[in-house]
Design a protein around this motif. Structure first.
Motif, PDB file in Angstrom:
ATOM      1  N   ARG A  31     -55.810  47.956 -25.577  1.00  0.00           N
ATOM      2  CA  ARG A  31     -56.818  48.538 -26.468  1.00  0.00           C
ATOM      3  C   ARG A  31     -58.233  48.521 -25.892  1.00  0.00           C
ATOM      4  N   GLU A  32     -58.569  47.512 -25.106  1.00  0.00           N
ATOM      5  CA  GLU A  32     -59.920  47.444 -24.532  1.00  0.00           C
ATOM      6  C   GLU A  32     -60.162  48.554 -23.511  1.00  0.00           C
ATOM      7  N   LYS A  33     -59.080  49.130 -22.978  1.00  0.00           N
ATOM      8  CA  LYS A  33     -59.220  50.210 -21.993  1.00  0.00           C
ATOM      9  C   LYS A  33     -59.071  51.576 -22.652  1.00  0.00           C
ATOM     10  N   PHE A  34     -58.043  51.730 -23.466  1.00  0.00           N
ATOM     11  CA  PHE A  34     -57.814  52.991 -24.174  1.00  0.00           C
ATOM     12  C   PHE A  34     -56.820  52.746 -25.302  1.00  0.00           C
ATOM     13  N   THR A  35     -56.729  53.697 -26.211  1.00  0.00           N
ATOM     14  CA  THR A  35     -55.734  53.643 -27.283  1.00  0.00           C
ATOM     15  C   THR A  35     -54.696  54.743 -27.020  1.00  0.00           C
ATOM     16  N   PHE A  36     -53.575  54.654 -27.711  1.00  0.00           N
ATOM     17  CA  PHE A  36     -52.578  55.717 -27.572  1.00  0.00           C
ATOM     18  C   PHE A  36     -51.737  55.827 -28.837  1.00  0.00           C
ATOM     19  N   ARG A  37     -51.220  57.031 -29.051  1.00  0.00           N
ATOM     20  CA  ARG A  37     -50.253  57.300 -30.112  1.00  0.00           C
ATOM     21  C   ARG A  37     -48.883  57.458 -29.460  1.00  0.00           C
ATOM     22  N   TYR A  38     -47.837  57.388 -30.260  1.00  0.00           N
ATOM     23  CA  TYR A  38     -46.491  57.519 -29.709  1.00  0.00           C
ATOM     24  C   TYR A  38     -45.597  58.275 -30.684  1.00  0.00           C
ATOM     25  N   ASP A  39     -44.595  58.927 -30.127  1.00  0.00           N
ATOM     26  CA  ASP A  39     -43.613  59.659 -30.937  1.00  0.00           C
ATOM     27  C   ASP A  39     -42.237  59.500 -30.296  1.00  0.00           C
ATOM     28  N   PHE A  40     -41.237  59.208 -31.117  1.00  0.00           N
ATOM     29  CA  PHE A  40     -39.857  59.259 -30.636  1.00  0.00           C
ATOM     30  C   PHE A  40     -39.447  60.724 -30.571  1.00  0.00           C
ATOM     31  N   ILE A  41     -38.938  61.123 -29.438  1.00  0.00           N
ATOM     32  CA  ILE A  41     -38.583  62.529 -29.223  1.00  0.00           C
ATOM     33  C   ILE A  41     -37.112  62.627 -28.811  1.00  0.00           C
ATOM     34  N   GLY A  42     -36.674  63.848 -28.515  1.00  0.00           N
ATOM     35  CA  GLY A  42     -35.325  64.034 -27.986  1.00  0.00           C
ATOM     36  C   GLY A  42     -34.246  63.597 -28.956  1.00  0.00           C
ATOM     37  N   SER A  43     -33.229  62.927 -28.435  1.00  0.00           N
ATOM     38  CA  SER A  43     -32.055  62.584 -29.229  1.00  0.00           C
ATOM     39  C   SER A  43     -32.389  61.675 -30.403  1.00  0.00           C
ATOM     40  N   ALA A  44     -33.360  60.776 -30.236  1.00  0.00           N
ATOM     41  CA  ALA A  44     -33.725  59.864 -31.326  1.00  0.00           C
ATOM     42  C   ALA A  44     -34.343  60.611 -32.497  1.00  0.00           C
ATOM     43  N   SER A  45     -35.092  61.658 -32.210  1.00  0.00           N
ATOM     44  CA  SER A  45     -35.730  62.422 -33.286  1.00  0.00           C
ATOM     45  C   SER A  45     -34.743  63.347 -33.995  1.00  0.00           C
ATOM     46  N   ARG A  46     -33.590  63.605 -33.354  1.00  0.00           N
ATOM     47  CA  ARG A  46     -32.594  64.523 -33.932  1.00  0.00           C
ATOM     48  C   ARG A  46     -31.354  63.796 -34.444  1.00  0.00           C
ATOM     49  N   ASN A  47     -31.351  62.464 -34.420  1.00  0.00           N
ATOM     50  CA  ASN A  47     -30.172  61.668 -34.760  1.00  0.00           C
ATOM     51  C   ASN A  47     -28.974  62.120 -33.915  1.00  0.00           C
ATOM     52  N   MET A  48     -29.224  62.280 -32.599  1.00  0.00           N
ATOM     53  CA  MET A  48     -28.179  62.718 -31.675  1.00  0.00           C
ATOM     54  C   MET A  48     -28.077  61.768 -30.485  1.00  0.00           C
ATOM     55  N   ILE A  49     -28.306  60.487 -30.716  1.00  0.00           N
ATOM     56  CA  ILE A  49     -28.170  59.500 -29.652  1.00  0.00           C
ATOM     57  C   ILE A  49     -26.697  59.340 -29.306  1.00  0.00           C
ATOM     58  N   THR A  50     -26.391  59.419 -28.022  1.00  0.00           N
ATOM     59  CA  THR A  50     -25.000  59.337 -27.578  1.00  0.00           C
ATOM     60  C   THR A  50     -24.805  58.187 -26.589  1.00  0.00           C
ATOM     61  N   ARG A  51     -23.546  57.841 -26.390  1.00  0.00           N
ATOM     62  CA  ARG A  51     -23.164  56.908 -25.328  1.00  0.00           C
ATOM     63  C   ARG A  51     -21.742  57.221 -24.912  1.00  0.00           C
ATOM     64  N   GLU A  52     -21.426  56.810 -23.693  1.00  0.00           N
ATOM     65  CA  GLU A  52     -20.072  56.990 -23.199  1.00  0.00           C
ATOM     66  C   GLU A  52     -19.160  55.942 -23.829  1.00  0.00           C
ATOM     67  N   VAL A  53     -18.022  56.370 -24.355  1.00  0.00           N
ATOM     68  CA  VAL A  53     -17.047  55.455 -24.940  1.00  0.00           C
ATOM     69  C   VAL A  53     -16.517  54.534 -23.832  1.00  0.00           C
ATOM     70  N   ASN A  54     -16.630  53.231 -24.055  1.00  0.00           N
ATOM     71  CA  ASN A  54     -16.206  52.215 -23.079  1.00  0.00           C
ATOM     72  C   ASN A  54     -16.968  52.321 -21.752  1.00  0.00           C
ATOM     73  N   GLY A  55     -18.172  52.910 -21.798  1.00  0.00           N
ATOM     74  CA  GLY A  55     -18.993  53.028 -20.593  1.00  0.00           C
ATOM     75  C   GLY A  55     -19.861  51.803 -20.373  1.00  0.00           C
ATOM     76  N   ASN A  56     -20.642  51.820 -19.315  1.00  0.00           N
ATOM     77  CA  ASN A  56     -21.471  50.661 -18.989  1.00  0.00           C
ATOM     78  C   ASN A  56     -22.966  50.964 -18.945  1.00  0.00           C
ATOM     79  N   ILE A  57     -23.392  52.135 -19.495  1.00  0.00           N
ATOM     80  CA  ILE A  57     -24.818  52.454 -19.462  1.00  0.00           C
ATOM     81  C   ILE A  57     -25.437  52.568 -20.857  1.00  0.00           C
ATOM     82  N   GLY A  58     -24.676  52.290 -21.900  1.00  0.00           N
ATOM     83  CA  GLY A  58     -25.242  52.239 -23.246  1.00  0.00           C
ATOM     84  C   GLY A  58     -25.878  53.538 -23.704  1.00  0.00           C
ATOM     85  N   TYR A  59     -26.884  53.412 -24.568  1.00  0.00           N
ATOM     86  CA  TYR A  59     -27.588  54.586 -25.087  1.00  0.00           C
ATOM     87  C   TYR A  59     -29.083  54.404 -24.856  1.00  0.00           C
ATOM     88  N   ASP A  60     -29.831  55.514 -25.001  1.00  0.00           N
ATOM     89  CA  ASP A  60     -31.261  55.409 -24.695  1.00  0.00           C
ATOM     90  C   ASP A  60     -32.121  56.151 -25.704  1.00  0.00           C
TER      91      ASP A  60
END
Length: 210
Positions: A31-60
């Protein structure tokens, strides 16, 4: 062939809340340097988060960070470095590993090292919305070890227009169904989910509107 599934909001919701807590800590940190806003975009904003079944990289998750630096006191490199340092200071409180500097984003991951798995991760892009409707993002050129502001490609804006058309006419379930099929049949390990999603949207749009 891989098989992908949608992650329920009940499962990813608490993880998203922890991410928001982390982001707030980083906001306070810089905050002493700058402020910022944030937004969840992509799959999180569309309720379309995916993952591979029995995979090893999870979801993002994907998050846009909009820095308030109207006088351009900080270079692209300085902005990314300050933010990465902020995440590195606080991310371990939520079991995230140290931030990784990718070409378009800052990436943090929760790892199950014992089982060699990534449970979930988040990509943070630093963006700026121009007055003419275009958007820029901070890009890291790994070969030259340099940082710069770059404009999003033309397809970035056309995609949002096509999504609006599809939703307005009630074809969104077709996008959800085809997206899983395309992810499951993708054989290119370098192909990002956003590219597969764009292909899906364009295919459904062409089917109904072209």
């Amino acid at each position: 062939m891989k098989e992908f599934e949608y992650v329920s909001k009940k499962e990813y919701g608490p993880v998203k809340e922890e991410l928001i807590e982390l982001i707030h800590l980083v906001q306070d940190e810089v905050r002493e340097k700058f402020t910022f806003r944030y937004d969840f975009i992509g799959s999180a904003s569309r309720n379309m988060i995916t993952r591979e079944v029995n995979g090893n990289i999870g979801y993002d998750f994907d998050v846009n960070i909009r820095v308030n630096d109207p006088d351009e006191d900080f270079s692209a490199e300085e902005l990314k470095t300050i933010l990465m340092n902020g995440f590195n200071k606080h991310s371990n409180k939520f079991k995230y590993d140290y931030a990784e500097d990718s070409s378009r984003v800052i990436t943090i991951k929760v790892k199950d090292k014992k089982n060699s798995k990534i449970l979930h991760s988040c990509d943070f892009a630093i963006v700026y919305d121009c007055s003419d409707g275009r958007q820029q993002y901070v890009r890291f050129n790994k070969n030259q070890q340099s940082y710069s502001w770059e404009f999003q490609p033309e397809g970035f804006y056309r995609l949002n227009e096509r999504i609006a058309d599809i939703k307005e006419c009630g074809y969104w379930q077709e996008v959800r169904d085809l997206y899983l099929i395309k992810k499951s049949n993708n054989l290119d390990s370098n192909k990002k989910s956003r590219s597969i999603f764009a292909e899906t949207v364009n295919e459904i749009h062409d089917k109904h509107f072209e």
